[in-house]
Design an enzyme around this catalytic site. Structure first.
Site, PDB file in Angstrom:
ATOM      1  N   ASP A  80       0.724  -1.348   0.013  1.00 37.90           N
ATOM      2  CA  ASP A  80       0.029  -0.009   0.079  1.00 37.90           C
ATOM      3  C   ASP A  80       0.777   1.249   0.183  1.00 37.90           C
ATOM      4  O   ASP A  80       1.887   1.148   0.306  1.00 37.90           O
ATOM      5  CB  ASP A  80      -1.072   0.016   1.427  1.00 37.90           C
ATOM      6  CG  ASP A  80      -0.166  -0.033   2.641  1.00 37.90           C
ATOM      7  OD1 ASP A  80       0.798  -0.765   2.801  1.00 37.90           O
ATOM      8  OD2 ASP A  80      -0.559   0.855   3.467  1.00 37.90           O
ATOM      9  N   GLU A 175       0.195  -1.235   5.545  1.00 35.82           N
ATOM     10  CA  GLU A 175       1.303  -1.014   6.744  1.00 35.82           C
ATOM     11  C   GLU A 175       0.924   0.457   6.861  1.00 35.82           C
ATOM     12  O   GLU A 175       1.253   0.764   7.838  1.00 35.82           O
ATOM     13  CB  GLU A 175       2.617  -1.174   5.997  1.00 35.82           C
ATOM     14  CG  GLU A 175       3.649  -1.144   6.864  1.00 35.82           C
ATOM     15  CD  GLU A 175       4.395   0.328   6.929  1.00 35.82           C
ATOM     16  OE1 GLU A 175       5.072   0.592   7.622  1.00 35.82           O
ATOM     17  OE2 GLU A 175       3.794   1.167   5.943  1.00 35.82           O
TER      18      GLU A 175
END
Length: 407
Positions: A80, A175
């Protein structure tokens, strides 16, 4: 164009921005699509056990080419990109043979990346850089890490003369919103230890991070018509302000650096009847961390007594300094340091003034220091990465794999 650059330029075009408000796992569909793409690419590289699990984590491993058994190791990056800046329509620019001058990111708006605001740019004069087009982040955090890991895997797969043990790979979702290790499957990831590639400038090697806690204080008040409020009104915003004024003045992010901890008031919301204050607590030292939490708890008790009100406190630990778990296996840091030196990279050992997936993974039983990707100015339109730094990261991963056969 080198393999790592080609991969990186493909990856950043995938919108994988995470979202803390969806409640989904992964939090956005773009991450799922990217995970499937990576899975197919890993299969094409000849990796085994390749799959996207039910929580969107991408797993696979490159089997050992050794006759004897050696420790399995791992490499991890996250898929991400940050919610802080748009990850849509990323249009990377390649600046060849950087001259040390301002880089125009967007001609229409006049947006420039300048050595005046980013003096470290001058370390890369003569090198090729990859920048944003000024309208989004770049996504080097952490698609550079993914590109570097898979390029290293490709090299090892194509060069059987380079000896290595089993190399486990995992790419995690979310994350950037604090959920990277939430569903990490250690039964599938059978490495003895691992490295995250999620650091910054070339040479970064990190095995220390903050101990972290979150405090939410709720101050209650009593509302009356302000014209007739004498000896009746209790303004919760006043109590909250009084509490914050009592806290250590210099113990804040804007006044601290290096190994110094802090209290960070990250949000305030309120009115007369109720005010909530969110405070982030950070400290590298365990005793200092405990002192900071006690400071909040003692303050809540004292102010509750002072105003005759119940101040509510929600206080929870978030993560801990991974150094406590890395020290007993310090040789894994030494291996990374040696790998960097062997490929001509000067190790830059720095503490992480924040968190890292490696911290939580280390406390889950998988010691995981952090390595550089080469990226700068993360999470914004001024993000950039030198091509040479990415190529050196690939070399470091390959060299670590070699060195680990000698443990």
């Amino acid at each position: 164009m080198s393999a790592v650059v080609e991969r990186f330029l493909r990856y950043v075009k995938c919108n994988t921005q995470s979202d803390p408000d969806t409640g989904m796992i992964p939090s956005t569909p773009g991450q799922v699509m990217f995970a499937e793409m990576l899975c197919e690419e890993m299969k094409a590289l000849g990796m085994s056990g390749t799959e996207v699990d039910a929580n969107g984590y991408v797993h696979g491993f490159l089997p050992s080419n050794m006759e004897k058994e050696v420790p399995a190791i791992g490499f991890i990056s996250h898929m991400d990109t940050s919610p802080d800046m748009s990850g849509k329509h990323v249009r990377p620019q390649i600046i060849s043979n950087y001259a040390g001058t301002d880089i125009v990111l967007d001609k229409e708006t006049g947006l420039v990346l300048s050595p005046e605001q980013s003096p470290e740019l001058l370390n890369y004069v003569g090198q090729d850089l990859i920048t944003t087009s000024g309208n989004s982040l770049l996504g080097a955090d952490d698609k550079a890490g993914i590109a570097e890991i898979l390029t290293a895997v490709e090299y090892l797969a194509n060069h059987p003369e380079v000896k290595h043990g089993d190399i486990y790979i995992c790419f995690t979702p979310d994350e950037e919103i604090g959920h990277g290790p939430d569903h990490f499957d250690l039964k599938k990831f059978r490495a003895r230890f691992a490295y995250t590639l999620d650091g910054g400038e070339i040479g970064e090697l990190q095995y220390e991070n903050f101990n972290a806690a979150f405090a939410r204080l709720t101050f209650k008040g009593k509302s009356f018509h302000p014209g007739y409020a004498k000896n009746k009104m209790v303004n919760s915003t006043t109590i909250a302000g009084d509490f914050l004024a009592s806290m250590p003045k210099k113990e804040v992010p804007e006044n601290t650096a290096g190994y110094e901890g802090y209290f960070h008031v990250s949000a305030i919301k309120g009115d007369v009847e109720e005010t909530t204050v969110d405070i982030l607590i950070r400290d590298f030292d365990r005793d200092g961390f405990i002192w900071r939490k006690n400071t909040i708890e003692n303050g809540v008790r004292d102010f509750s007594r002072k105003y005759g009100l119940n101040i509510e406190l929600e206080l929870k630990d978030q993560y801990f300094n991974m150094r406590e778990k890395i020290e007993p296996v310090r040789y894994i840091v030494d291996i990374a340091r040696q790998a960097m030196a062997d490929v001509g990279v000067k190790p830059l050992v720095l503490p992480v003034r924040g968190g890292t997936d490696g911290a939580r993974l280390s406390y889950m039983g998988l010691p995981t220091p952090n390595l550089f990707t080469g990226a700068h100015n993360l999470h914004g339109r001024y993000e950039y990465i030198p091509v040479n730094s990415m190529e050196k990261a690939v070399e470091v991963v390959v060299r670590i794999a070699e060195l680990c056969t000698k443990i």
